[in-house]
Design a protein around this motif. Structure first.
Motif, mmCIF file in Angstrom:
data_model
loop_
_atom_site.group_PDB
_atom_site.id
_atom_site.type_symbol
_atom_site.label_atom_id
_atom_site.label_comp_id
_atom_site.label_asym_id
_atom_site.label_seq_id
_atom_site.Cartn_x
_atom_site.Cartn_y
_atom_site.Cartn_z
ATOM 1 N N TRP A 157 -9.987 -8.161 -0.889
ATOM 2 C CA TRP A 157 -9.026 -7.653 0.024
ATOM 3 C C TRP A 157 -9.139 -6.476 0.587
ATOM 4 N N ASP A 160 -7.461 -0.558 2.148
ATOM 5 C CA ASP A 160 -6.391 0.100 2.716
ATOM 6 C C ASP A 160 -5.179 -0.619 2.190
ATOM 7 N N ARG A 161 -5.217 -1.884 2.070
ATOM 8 C CA ARG A 161 -3.950 -2.795 1.799
ATOM 9 C C ARG A 161 -3.442 -2.336 0.258
ATOM 10 N N ALA A 164 -1.912 0.793 0.260
ATOM 11 C CA ALA A 164 -0.701 0.752 0.537
ATOM 12 C C ALA A 164 0.432 0.338 -0.523
ATOM 13 N N VAL A 165 -0.258 -0.990 -1.080
ATOM 14 C CA VAL A 165 0.673 -1.589 -2.166
ATOM 15 C C VAL A 165 0.809 -0.429 -3.461
ATOM 16 N N THR A 283 -0.423 -10.329 3.200
ATOM 17 C CA THR A 283 -0.105 -8.952 3.811
ATOM 18 C C THR A 283 0.533 -8.041 2.717
ATOM 19 N N VAL A 284 0.603 -6.791 2.971
ATOM 20 C CA VAL A 284 1.026 -5.914 2.124
ATOM 21 C C VAL A 284 2.359 -6.152 1.710
ATOM 22 N N ASP A 285 3.187 -6.600 2.598
ATOM 23 C CA ASP A 285 4.603 -7.013 2.276
ATOM 24 C C ASP A 285 4.627 -8.124 1.385
#
Length: 303
Positions: A157, A160-161, A164-165, A283-285
């Motif tokens: 993955w 950058d993701r 962010a997490v 996604t990060v979300d």
């Protein structure tokens, strides 16, 4: 692991020797009597191929057997009676090996089906670990462990993701520990920098890593070994799947272990350099939403 446990029960009078790397001996509860290389392995009465369909693995065991009248248990190959190898992405890989033992008559079909989902390992001895401290606390204490690396780009993955997490969970008050091999230090450094977390790339022995995961609050990783370790210790986890789906390699159904992927866009190229679309669709979300549910509302705050 489940198949080895079945062998232990089915062949109680035998001494089980695993041909494999010495580090396996550091895993508490591994159901073998010894780990050896080919040169040190004793002459066998039974040889069991739980590695693959050959020919290399079959040949190694044949070399150990030599001219002895040993029993051979494995998938069909020259000199080996057994079931044909079948690739089935809808069948958990752990079932393959338990079903093999059932087909060869060592255990019953029902016993094999039940045993396949028992991936548990006993908690390792914390006293043997040499993990550094973070913020005055040992790294083994209730951290969110994030592992951004993977053997192939198709399972990786975007960093950058992961960053962010990690940043968001650190903002929630959670301590973040980032793990990886020495060659993954660029990935771990980026995630640790975003979250103020502890970067352990290349700094953990196998025992250190086992102790770290066993004491973690949550593990977030791609489809890699550390995710399987979290399953074995019953530690909540979020695992991201790309070219290979979770049905084949993921954990048994359990609310503590969340798997994320999008099978509708899966390309399935396991050894590709770029992340599989099934992984990029996460996604990060998506990850944060699952992580926050699993860790609950009372983070282990620093300070």
């Amino acid at each position: 692991m489940p198949a080895l446990r079945l062998m232990r029960r089915a062949l109680p009078e035998h001494r089980i020797v695993l041909l494999g790397p010495a580090w396996v001996g550091d895993v508490a509860g591994f159901p073998v009597d010894a780990v050896a290389d080919d040169a040190a392995a004793p002459a066998p009465d039974v040889v069991v191929n739980l590695h693959g369909r050959g020919p290399q693995s079959h040949a190694r065991l044949d070399a150990l057997a030599r001219s002895r009248p040993v029993r051979r248990i494995g998938h069909a190959a020259p000199g080996w009676d057994g079931p044909a190898w079948v690739d089935d992405p809808e069948r958990p890989e752990r079932r393959r090996w338990c079903d093999l033992l059932a087909t060869c008559g060592l255990v019953g079909d029902d016993e094999a089906a039940v045993a396949a989902d028992d991936l548990r390992l006993p908690t390792p001895d914390v006293g043997g670990a040499s993990l550094p401290a973070s913020g005055g606390r040992r790294a083994t204490s209730s951290a969110v462990v994030i592992h951004p690396g993977a053997a192939f780009g198709s399972k990786r993955w975007p960093v950058d993701r992961f960053a962010a997490v990690a940043e968001a969970l650190a903002g929630d008050g959670h301590r973040v520990v980032v793990t990886g091999g020495r060659d993954e230090s660029a990935l771990t450094a980026a995630v640790a920098a975003a979250s103020g977390g502890l970067d352990l790339a290349g700094r953990t022995s196998l025992l250190d890593l086992l102790v770290l995961v066993a004491g973690a609050r949550l593990v977030i990783a791609g489809d890699t070994g550390i995710a399987h370790v979290a399953t074995a210790f019953g530690i909540p986890s979020v695992t991201l799947f790309g070219p290979v789906g979770p049905t084949q390699w993921g954990p048994p159904a359990d609310p503590r272990h969340v798997v994320l992927t999008d099978a509708s866009v899966r390309r399935g190229e396991r050894f590709a350099d770029e992340p599989d679309p099934a992984l990029l669709a996460v996604t990060v979300d998506d990850v944060l939403g699952c992580a926050r549910v699993l860790v609950g509302s009372s983070p282990d705050r620093l300070g």
